[in-house]
Design a protein around this motif. Structure first.
Motif, PDB file in Angstrom:
ATOM      1  N   ILE A  15       0.835  -1.206   0.000  1.00  0.00           N
ATOM      2  CA  ILE A  15       0.000   0.000   0.000  1.00  0.00           C
ATOM      3  C   ILE A  15       0.871   1.257   0.000  1.00  0.00           C
ATOM      4  O   ILE A  15       0.647   2.194  -0.776  1.00  0.00           O
ATOM      5  N   HIS A  16       1.887   1.279   0.869  1.00  0.00           N
ATOM      6  CA  HIS A  16       2.780   2.443   0.928  1.00  0.00           C
ATOM      7  C   HIS A  16       3.548   2.613  -0.381  1.00  0.00           C
ATOM      8  O   HIS A  16       3.729   3.729  -0.867  1.00  0.00           O
ATOM      9  N   ALA A  17       4.031   1.482  -0.952  1.00  0.00           N
ATOM     10  CA  ALA A  17       4.794   1.552  -2.199  1.00  0.00           C
ATOM     11  C   ALA A  17       3.929   2.083  -3.339  1.00  0.00           C
ATOM     12  O   ALA A  17       4.382   2.901  -4.148  1.00  0.00           O
ATOM     13  N   ARG A  18       2.675   1.644  -3.392  1.00  0.00           N
ATOM     14  CA  ARG A  18       1.780   2.088  -4.465  1.00  0.00           C
ATOM     15  C   ARG A  18       1.433   3.574  -4.350  1.00  0.00           C
ATOM     16  O   ARG A  18       1.056   4.203  -5.345  1.00  0.00           O
ATOM     17  N   HIS A  43      -1.348 -16.060   2.151  1.00  0.00           N
ATOM     18  CA  HIS A  43      -2.539 -15.202   2.256  1.00  0.00           C
ATOM     19  C   HIS A  43      -2.281 -13.837   1.620  1.00  0.00           C
ATOM     20  O   HIS A  43      -3.163 -13.281   0.952  1.00  0.00           O
ATOM     21  N   ALA A  44      -1.079 -13.296   1.827  1.00  0.00           N
ATOM     22  CA  ALA A  44      -0.747 -11.987   1.264  1.00  0.00           C
ATOM     23  C   ALA A  44      -0.766 -12.029  -0.258  1.00  0.00           C
ATOM     24  O   ALA A  44      -1.335 -11.148  -0.915  1.00  0.00           O
ATOM     25  N   PHE A  53      -9.091  -6.797  -4.539  1.00  0.00           N
ATOM     26  CA  PHE A  53      -8.181  -6.031  -3.698  1.00  0.00           C
ATOM     27  C   PHE A  53      -7.134  -5.305  -4.548  1.00  0.00           C
ATOM     28  O   PHE A  53      -7.325  -4.170  -4.935  1.00  0.00           O
ATOM     29  N   PHE A  54      -6.019  -5.968  -4.872  1.00  0.00           N
ATOM     30  CA  PHE A  54      -4.936  -5.295  -5.598  1.00  0.00           C
ATOM     31  C   PHE A  54      -4.896  -5.655  -7.087  1.00  0.00           C
ATOM     32  O   PHE A  54      -4.355  -4.893  -7.879  1.00  0.00           O
TER      33      PHE A  54
END
Length: 223
Positions: A15-18, A43-44, A53-54
């Protein structure tokens, strides 16, 4: 983040990288053994590649390992389409045990059998990471042994010249001499038909290359 990371902590990094830049590829590598944290990593990755999600493509995710055999065999079923990178660094068990002490738990013969199982079940090419250490694993004999070991496997070898790192203890390695990496690569390609690439290293002179910053910063804090 230190310690064993949870699925949430792994995803938080994404999330931070994106927020800084678009992320197209993800590699679990460099700070701990991902397959020893298997369920959290699984899971990740599942959430990273879930369209809800991503929405990352599975072939854009790579998991690196020193060779946790039971988990390597599980990967094609649990995370189909996700790539595997093997941190090999030596062509025989004796030398590998010296360079990668954690690899002593799994013999090289059994590891290569697991890699073959992964290749057959996944249908994917395995990326083989090989850090080149001057006078240790970068000679013609090691190139010949590595070619014998990998011939017939669906692999791509990534030759990585060693980055000298700040260290107050532990073994002292040196970067390979000019030309030795190219000669090593030539043996693999021409004599054994093994595909390989050479990683271009940058930032050694300012301790900013791969693996250097975190080690030197930790050492300085300890002083």
């Amino acid at each position: 983040v230190t310690g064993v990371q949870t699925c949430g902590e792994i995803l938080e990094q994404l999330i931070h990288a994106r927020a800084v830049t678009p992320i197209r590829n993800i590699v679990f590598m460099g700070m701990g053994e991902p397959l020893n944290n298997y369920e959290e990593v699984r899971h990740a990755v599942s959430m990273m590649t879930d369209a809800r999600f991503f929405g990352m493509a599975r072939h854009k995710v790579t998991i690196s390992t020193v060779g946790i055999i039971p988990r390597i065999k599980q990967l094609p079923d649990d995370l189909p389409g996700v790539s595997l990178a093997l941190s090999l660094h030596a062509p025989n068990q004796t030398l590998r045990s010296e360079i990668v002490p954690s690899a002593r738990a799994y013999k090289l013969e059994r590891l290569m059998e697991a890699v073959q199982v992964y290749e057959q079940r996944s249908g994917l090419r395995v990326f083989v990471e090989y850090v080149m250490l001057a006078g240790v694993n970068d000679g013609e004999q090691q190139a010949l042994e590595l070619g014998e070991l990998l011939q017939g496997h669906n692999v791509l070898v990534n030759l990585i010249p060693w980055n000298p790192v700040y260290s107050t203890d532990g073994p002292k390695f040196s970067a390979p001499a000019p030309g030795s990496v190219e000669r090593f690569s030539q043996v693999l390609k021409e004599q054994y038909g093994v595909f390989c690439t050479v990683r271009q290293e940058m930032g050694q002179d300012i301790s900013g290359a791969c693996g250097q910053l975190v080690i030197e910063a930790a050492a300085m804090r300890a002083q």
